[in-house]
Design a protein around this motif. Structure first.
Motif, PDB file in Angstrom:
ATOM      1  N   GLN A 100     -11.401 154.702  19.506  1.00 14.33           N
ATOM      2  CA  GLN A 100     -11.440 155.370  18.202  1.00 14.33           C
ATOM      3  C   GLN A 100     -11.966 154.431  17.123  1.00 14.33           C
ATOM      4  OE1 GLN A 100     -10.712 158.703  17.236  1.00 14.33           O
ATOM      5  NE2 GLN A 100     -10.954 158.923  19.456  1.00 14.33           N
ATOM      6  N   GLU A 101     -11.550 153.185  17.182  1.00 12.73           N
ATOM      7  CA  GLU A 101     -12.035 152.196  16.214  1.00 12.73           C
ATOM      8  C   GLU A 101     -13.541 151.998  16.356  1.00 12.73           C
ATOM      9  OE1 GLU A 101     -10.572 147.847  14.669  1.00 12.73           O
ATOM     10  OE2 GLU A 101     -10.715 148.105  16.851  1.00 12.73           O
ATOM     11  N   TYR A 138      -7.293 154.253  23.752  1.00 12.92           N
ATOM     12  CA  TYR A 138      -7.458 155.265  22.697  1.00 12.92           C
ATOM     13  C   TYR A 138      -7.771 154.596  21.356  1.00 12.92           C
ATOM     14  CZ  TYR A 138      -6.429 159.108  19.506  1.00 12.92           C
ATOM     15  OH  TYR A 138      -6.511 160.066  18.515  1.00 12.92           O
ATOM     16  N   VAL A 166     -15.067 157.081  25.882  1.00  9.68           N
ATOM     17  CA  VAL A 166     -13.978 157.453  24.996  1.00  9.68           C
ATOM     18  C   VAL A 166     -12.731 157.798  25.798  1.00  9.68           C
ATOM     19  CG1 VAL A 166     -15.514 158.277  23.168  1.00  9.68           C
ATOM     20  CG2 VAL A 166     -14.711 159.881  24.915  1.00  9.68           C
ATOM     21  N   ASP A 170      -9.047 160.117  25.280  1.00  4.70           N
ATOM     22  CA  ASP A 170      -8.398 161.138  24.460  1.00  4.70           C
ATOM     23  C   ASP A 170      -6.876 161.080  24.498  1.00  4.70           C
ATOM     24  OD1 ASP A 170     -10.896 162.122  23.786  1.00  4.70           O
ATOM     25  OD2 ASP A 170     -10.942 163.511  25.480  1.00  4.70           O
TER      26      ASP A 170
END
Length: 342
Positions: free
Chosen positions: A238-239, A234, A225, A227
């Motif tokens: 996130q997707e 990002y 991931v 942030d």
């Protein structure tokens, strides 16, 4: 007859290995030939690290056989003189499958050098059949182009991949998503396929899943991931996180997501390097983890801590992740596990 007809399945990577197979880098095919010795030292470090846990087979071009053999004195490293163009055996090697009788066989996919990016690749496309013949394994020839780094399985019937890679027109332009799913089910005996959208920014493999997500255990997925909203990764991560949070595996279990923080962004020669802790590799009793040093020391430590806590019975063996990354991959990309069948 297809593998599924004989009840073959692709085991999870954490299941017991008979050995690991890796191919030695070829200077003429490297993106940065001047780095050959640095890359060679990186490969040697990976091979020695794996050999601490299980036997290793190294595929070497015949002209280099003696020189490469002389780099090692470990007894459980063997060398096979198979001619090859490039060194990413995860992608051009066979996918090992096992059945209930303990037989180990191999799926031979078509290989086209990540969508025709690097010529020639004719020798690489012939290495899998040679390896299977050498070990006396049954061979199943799949009709699609696919690289091993584009898939990951839980060993219980669920596979994860990305649309960016498997549905890319530079691989199988005449195959639909449904047709590709059916091939994966027939040859790997998976029952459900989870499709992420994209892989990491800058990944020249067109989004191989082994840089962004992997099964950590049945029902559990590790996801790298980011942030920082200003980082290209990002939106990508996130997707993919949103997709996974709404998914179940083939047994109906809601997936548990284990986030692992990405290393700081690094640019080399104007290009982003695809740094990923998820390009680690399971070995018998351990994990070979690339770490990146410098400004990544904090996230390196976090990755070691997370894996140590999640796998208390495995030794986390770190290697220099910067040694080979300029060539486009890391530990997982170099390796292919040979299942033990037990």
């Amino acid at each position: 007859m297809l593998p599924i007809d004989f009840n073959f399945r692709m085991p999870a990577e954490w299941e017991n290995h008979n050995r690991t197979v890796i191919s030695w880098p070829v200077k003429d095919s490297m993106c940065f030939p001047a780095d050959y010795e640095t890359v060679s030292k990186g490969y040697a470090e990976i091979i020695r690290a794996i050999a601490e846990f299980e036997p290793v087979t190294v595929i070497v071009n015949l002209s280099e056989l003696e020189a490469i053999r002389n780099r090692f004195d470990e007894e459980n490293i063997e060398f096979l003189p198979f001619e090859h163009n490039d060194a990413w055996f995860r992608d051009n090697g066979p996918t090992m499958i096992v059945n209930d009788e303990g037989e180990v066989a191999g799926v031979n996919w078509h290989f086209n050098a990540w969508g025709g990016k690097y010529e020639p690749w004719d020798l690489d496309d012939q290495v899998a059949p040679q390896l299977l013949k050498h070990y006396g394994m049954r061979q199943f020839n799949a009709p699609i182009v696919m690289e091993g780094g584009s898939i990951h399985v839980d060993g219980e019937g669920t596979l994860i991949t990305t649309e960016e890679c498997l549905l890319n027109v530079n691989r199988n332009p005449n195959w639909s998503k449904a047709q590709i799913e059916e091939i994966l089910k027939q040859y790997l005996n998976v029952k459900k396929i989870i499709w992420l959208k994209r892989g990491l920014s800058g990944d020249e493999t067109d989004g191989h899943v082994d840089n962004i997500a992997c099964f950590a255990a049945p029902g559990k997925i590790m996801l790298q991931v980011c942030d920082d909203p200003n980082d290209e990764n990002y939106a990508i991560t996130q997707e993919n996180l949103a997709i996974l949070n709404n998914e179940t595996d083939c047994l109906g279990r809601k997936l548990e997501i284990i986030p692992i923080q990405q290393p700081p962004k690094r640019i080399d020669d104007g290009q982003r390097l695809t740094l990923s802790y998820l390009n680690f590799y399971f070995v018998n009793g351990g994990i070979i983890l690339p770490v990146f040093g410098g400004e990544a020391e904090e996230t390196d430590a976090l990755a070691v801590k997370l894996l140590s806590e999640f796998y208390p019975d495995r030794r986390i063996r770190t290697v220099d992740g910067m040694a080979i990354i300029r060539e486009g991959g890391n530990v997982h990309c170099t390796t292919q596990q040979m299942a033990s069948g037990k």
